[in-house]
Write an enzyme that holds these catalytic residues in place. Structure first.
Site, PDB file in Angstrom:
ATOM      1  N   LYS A 159     -34.418  37.158 -23.973  1.00 17.81           N
ATOM      2  CA  LYS A 159     -33.362  37.473 -22.915  1.00 17.81           C
ATOM      3  C   LYS A 159     -31.973  37.509 -23.759  1.00 17.81           C
ATOM      4  O   LYS A 159     -30.971  38.334 -23.607  1.00 17.81           O
ATOM      5  CB  LYS A 159     -33.294  36.822 -21.765  1.00 17.81           C
ATOM      6  CG  LYS A 159     -32.387  37.182 -20.642  1.00 17.81           C
ATOM      7  CD  LYS A 159     -32.554  36.491 -19.324  1.00 17.81           C
ATOM      8  CE  LYS A 159     -31.932  37.016 -18.227  1.00 17.81           C
ATOM      9  NZ  LYS A 159     -31.784  36.537 -17.148  1.00 17.81           N
ATOM     10  N   LYS A 188     -30.121  49.063  13.036  1.00 16.47           N
ATOM     11  CA  LYS A 188     -31.245  48.264  12.977  1.00 16.47           C
ATOM     12  C   LYS A 188     -32.558  49.043  12.959  1.00 16.47           C
ATOM     13  O   LYS A 188     -32.562  50.075  13.925  1.00 16.47           O
ATOM     14  CB  LYS A 188     -31.381  47.123  13.628  1.00 16.47           C
ATOM     15  CG  LYS A 188     -32.711  46.362  13.853  1.00 16.47           C
ATOM     16  CD  LYS A 188     -32.572  45.264  14.720  1.00 16.47           C
ATOM     17  CE  LYS A 188     -33.945  44.123  14.638  1.00 16.47           C
ATOM     18  NZ  LYS A 188     -34.505  44.447  15.825  1.00 16.47           N
ATOM     19  N   ASP A 214     -26.822  45.687 -14.661  1.00 16.84           N
ATOM     20  CA  ASP A 214     -27.259  44.380 -15.296  1.00 16.84           C
ATOM     21  C   ASP A 214     -25.667  43.654 -15.819  1.00 16.84           C
ATOM     22  O   ASP A 214     -25.099  43.976 -16.548  1.00 16.84           O
ATOM     23  CB  ASP A 214     -28.093  44.791 -16.652  1.00 16.84           C
ATOM     24  CG  ASP A 214     -28.580  43.317 -17.203  1.00 16.84           C
ATOM     25  OD1 ASP A 214     -27.850  42.360 -17.265  1.00 16.84           O
ATOM     26  OD2 ASP A 214     -29.545  43.377 -17.715  1.00 16.84           O
ATOM     27  N   ILE A 215     -25.388  42.637 -14.580  1.00 17.32           N
ATOM     28  CA  ILE A 215     -24.198  42.084 -14.991  1.00 17.32           C
ATOM     29  C   ILE A 215     -24.024  41.366 -16.059  1.00 17.32           C
ATOM     30  O   ILE A 215     -22.879  41.561 -16.979  1.00 17.32           O
ATOM     31  CB  ILE A 215     -23.760  41.406 -13.887  1.00 17.32           C
ATOM     32  CG1 ILE A 215     -23.982  41.937 -12.351  1.00 17.32           C
ATOM     33  CG2 ILE A 215     -22.543  40.743 -13.701  1.00 17.32           C
ATOM     34  CD1 ILE A 215     -23.656  41.008 -11.213  1.00 17.32           C
ATOM     35  N   LYS A 246     -29.612  40.867 -23.781  1.00 24.11           N
ATOM     36  CA  LYS A 246     -28.379  40.694 -23.068  1.00 24.11           C
ATOM     37  C   LYS A 246     -27.158  40.783 -23.933  1.00 24.11           C
ATOM     38  O   LYS A 246     -26.152  41.373 -23.666  1.00 24.11           O
ATOM     39  CB  LYS A 246     -28.409  39.363 -22.001  1.00 24.11           C
ATOM     40  CG  LYS A 246     -29.461  39.429 -21.395  1.00 24.11           C
ATOM     41  CD  LYS A 246     -29.507  40.542 -20.186  1.00 24.11           C
ATOM     42  CE  LYS A 246     -30.936  40.392 -19.359  1.00 24.11           C
ATOM     43  NZ  LYS A 246     -30.797  41.454 -18.221  1.00 24.11           N
ATOM     44  N   CYS A 256     -29.913  -2.836 -10.734  1.00 22.55           N
ATOM     45  CA  CYS A 256     -30.957  -3.055  -9.749  1.00 22.55           C
ATOM     46  C   CYS A 256     -32.351  -2.946 -10.283  1.00 22.55           C
ATOM     47  O   CYS A 256     -33.213  -3.444  -9.661  1.00 22.55           O
ATOM     48  CB  CYS A 256     -30.858  -2.410  -8.442  1.00 22.55           C
ATOM     49  SG  CYS A 256     -31.119  -0.632  -8.605  1.00 22.55           S
ATOM     50  N   ASP A 274     -32.641  42.495  -9.203  1.00 19.99           N
ATOM     51  CA  ASP A 274     -32.748  43.580  -9.903  1.00 19.99           C
ATOM     52  C   ASP A 274     -32.315  44.910  -9.336  1.00 19.99           C
ATOM     53  O   ASP A 274     -32.073  45.938 -10.038  1.00 19.99           O
ATOM     54  CB  ASP A 274     -33.833  43.511 -10.836  1.00 19.99           C
ATOM     55  CG  ASP A 274     -34.151  42.339 -11.682  1.00 19.99           C
ATOM     56  OD1 ASP A 274     -32.985  42.026 -12.514  1.00 19.99           O
ATOM     57  OD2 ASP A 274     -35.150  41.779 -11.930  1.00 19.99           O
ATOM     58  N   PHE A 311     -28.151  32.720 -17.691  1.00 19.83           N
ATOM     59  CA  PHE A 311     -29.282  32.041 -17.338  1.00 19.83           C
ATOM     60  C   PHE A 311     -30.828  32.822 -17.137  1.00 19.83           C
ATOM     61  O   PHE A 311     -30.651  33.921 -16.817  1.00 19.83           O
ATOM     62  CB  PHE A 311     -29.305  31.332 -15.872  1.00 19.83           C
ATOM     63  CG  PHE A 311     -28.585  30.045 -15.884  1.00 19.83           C
ATOM     64  CD1 PHE A 311     -29.343  28.670 -15.414  1.00 19.83           C
ATOM     65  CD2 PHE A 311     -27.091  29.735 -16.142  1.00 19.83           C
ATOM     66  CE1 PHE A 311     -28.414  27.269 -15.466  1.00 19.83           C
ATOM     67  CE2 PHE A 311     -26.448  28.439 -16.321  1.00 19.83           C
ATOM     68  CZ  PHE A 311     -27.325  27.416 -15.910  1.00 19.83           C
ATOM     69  N   HIS A 359       0.710  -1.225  -0.105  1.00 13.92           N
ATOM     70  CA  HIS A 359       0.033  -0.349   0.042  1.00 13.92           C
ATOM     71  C   HIS A 359       0.946   1.299   0.071  1.00 13.92           C
ATOM     72  O   HIS A 359       0.704   2.066  -0.565  1.00 13.92           O
ATOM     73  CB  HIS A 359      -0.828  -0.026   1.212  1.00 13.92           C
ATOM     74  CG  HIS A 359      -0.215   0.054   2.708  1.00 13.92           C
ATOM     75  ND1 HIS A 359       0.291  -0.965   2.991  1.00 13.92           N
ATOM     76  CD2 HIS A 359      -0.178   1.172   3.444  1.00 13.92           C
ATOM     77  CE1 HIS A 359       0.758  -0.836   4.262  1.00 13.92           C
ATOM     78  NE2 HIS A 359       0.317   0.622   4.545  1.00 13.92           N
TER      79      HIS A 359
END
Length: 382
Positions: free
Chosen positions: A328, A276, A296-297, A332, A155, A266, A314, A69
């Site tokens: 889109k 807070k 808009d990346i 884009k 199986c 967005d 996506f 081993h």
């Protein structure tokens, strides 16, 4: 050429390892096989000896001069266990060294050399939480997982558990790509105050699966994510859309591909409160939040990318999924859009997508695990 050590465990998929050995030998690699006793029930020792032109190693206490081993772990440049069973995954992940294969794995893990496993098992076993936990342990120790795919299982079931094709295992282990892929995942958080934020239901699983598959295929991967995850490749944790935008610009400047699987908000809060917000500050039981539009990346990056770079986005929608994706893609300006439906994609381990290119060619990837969907996406866009 490399010394490739192949481990084989007790699985009907063991017969496929014969073809995998031929691929390594054809490329000039020296190959040795270490096999468990149950593995020998599926493919005989003589078959592997003939294919490798080397002895086959199974007995922990074979009469040989060196400690097997240790010597096998020292000899190997790459260790690939294909197929690996749920039993052997669990043993290696927990440091159990009760046979030559697991003992070799135990010795090899400490040497910081490439280690790959290709699981094969029933779908229920693959999704068992203890197996998932052990897989995570191995990933954390830089073992590269070549995930099983959906198919007909021995199986009698059909599901996830079939060993990946030997062609993809071969490509994942020795055919390294000189390409960098940036992947984004998860839903961004737009903070209202230090403890409250606006976000979405994205889990990040689809983007993480894409990044994992790209890494297992041999690409240099950078994952930019909103989730606190541990990966064996470069991972950058961000929170807001603006933070993600800056990191994407930075990493994509010298990358070949950008795959935007994240759910980017967005809008962001216009008047962020540094403390807070208290109920006593709210009049008439109403509190109004003003929002500004985030950059808009996907569109911005598509406009500045170089000719040799590819941008894949996506599109998530609740209706008219394909039509929305096609529209889109045009707005884009990216190279591909992966269109998916919110009802299928969100908070699920599975997905169904349409891959659309700039010529409006559409390829549907049928409902399957996100790991398998990710693999098929990469086959198309890369």
């Amino acid at each position: 050429m490399s010394n490739v050590l192949i481990g084989v465990t007790g699985s009907i998929a063991a017969y496929k390892t014969c073809e995998l050995i031929r691929m390594y030998k054809k490329e000039g690699h020296d190959v040795k096989v270490v096999i468990s006793e149950s593995g020998l029930l599926f493919v005989g020792e003589k078959t592997f000896e003939t294919l490798t032109n080397n002895p086959v190693y199974c007995d922990m206490f074979q009469k040989r001069a060196e400690t097997k081993h240790i010597s096998l772990a020292d000899w190997a440049d790459i260790f690939v266990i294909a197929p690996i069973s749920a039993n052997t995954i669990s043993k290696i992940a927990n440091g159990i060294a009760d046979n030559l294969l697991t003992s070799t794995a135990c010795a090899y893990l400490g040497k910081n050399k490439p280690f790959f496993i290709a699981p094969a098992m029933n779908e229920g076993m693959w999704k068992n939480p203890f197996i998932e936990e052990n897989i995570t342990k191995l990933i954390n120790y830089n073992v590269k997982i070549i995930p099983p795919v959906t198919g007909d299982l021995a199986c009698g079931y059909k599901g996830v558990g079939k060993m990946e094709s030997v062609e993809n295992i071969f490509l994942s282990t020795v055919k390294k790509k000189d390409k960098k892929i940036v992947v984004t995942s998860g839903g961004t958080r737009e903070y209202i105050d230090p403890v409250r934020f606006i976000s979405n239901a994205s889990s990040g699983r689809m983007g993480n699966a894409v990044a994992d598959c790209a890494y297992n295929l041999g690409y240099e991967v950078v994952l930019i994510t909103t989730n606190d995850v541990q990966k064996p490749y470069k991972t950058i944790i961000v929170g807001t859309a603006l933070e993600m935008f800056e990191k994407v610009k930075e990493e994509f400047s010298n990358a070949d591909y950008l795959i935007m699987a994240s759910a980017v908000s967005d809008f962001r809060v216009k008047n962020y409160s540094k403390s807070k917000i208290s109920k006593k500050d709210i009049n008439n039981d109403t509190y109004t939040i003003e929002l500004n539009l985030n950059p808009d990346i996907l569109k911005n990056i598509s406009q500045i990318k170089k000719d040799n770079q590819k941008v894949i986005g996506f599109s998530l929608s609740t209706e008219n999924t394909l039509e929305t994706g096609i529209e889109k893609l045009k707005t884009k300006g990216c190279d591909y859009i992966i269109a998916n439906d919110a009802k299928t994609a969100l908070c699920s381990d599975n997905n169904e997508v349409w891959v659309i290119n700039s010529n409006d060619d559409v390829t549907k990837i049928e409902y399957a695990s996100k790991v398998e969907v990710a693999r098929k996406i990469l086959e198309i866009v890369l």
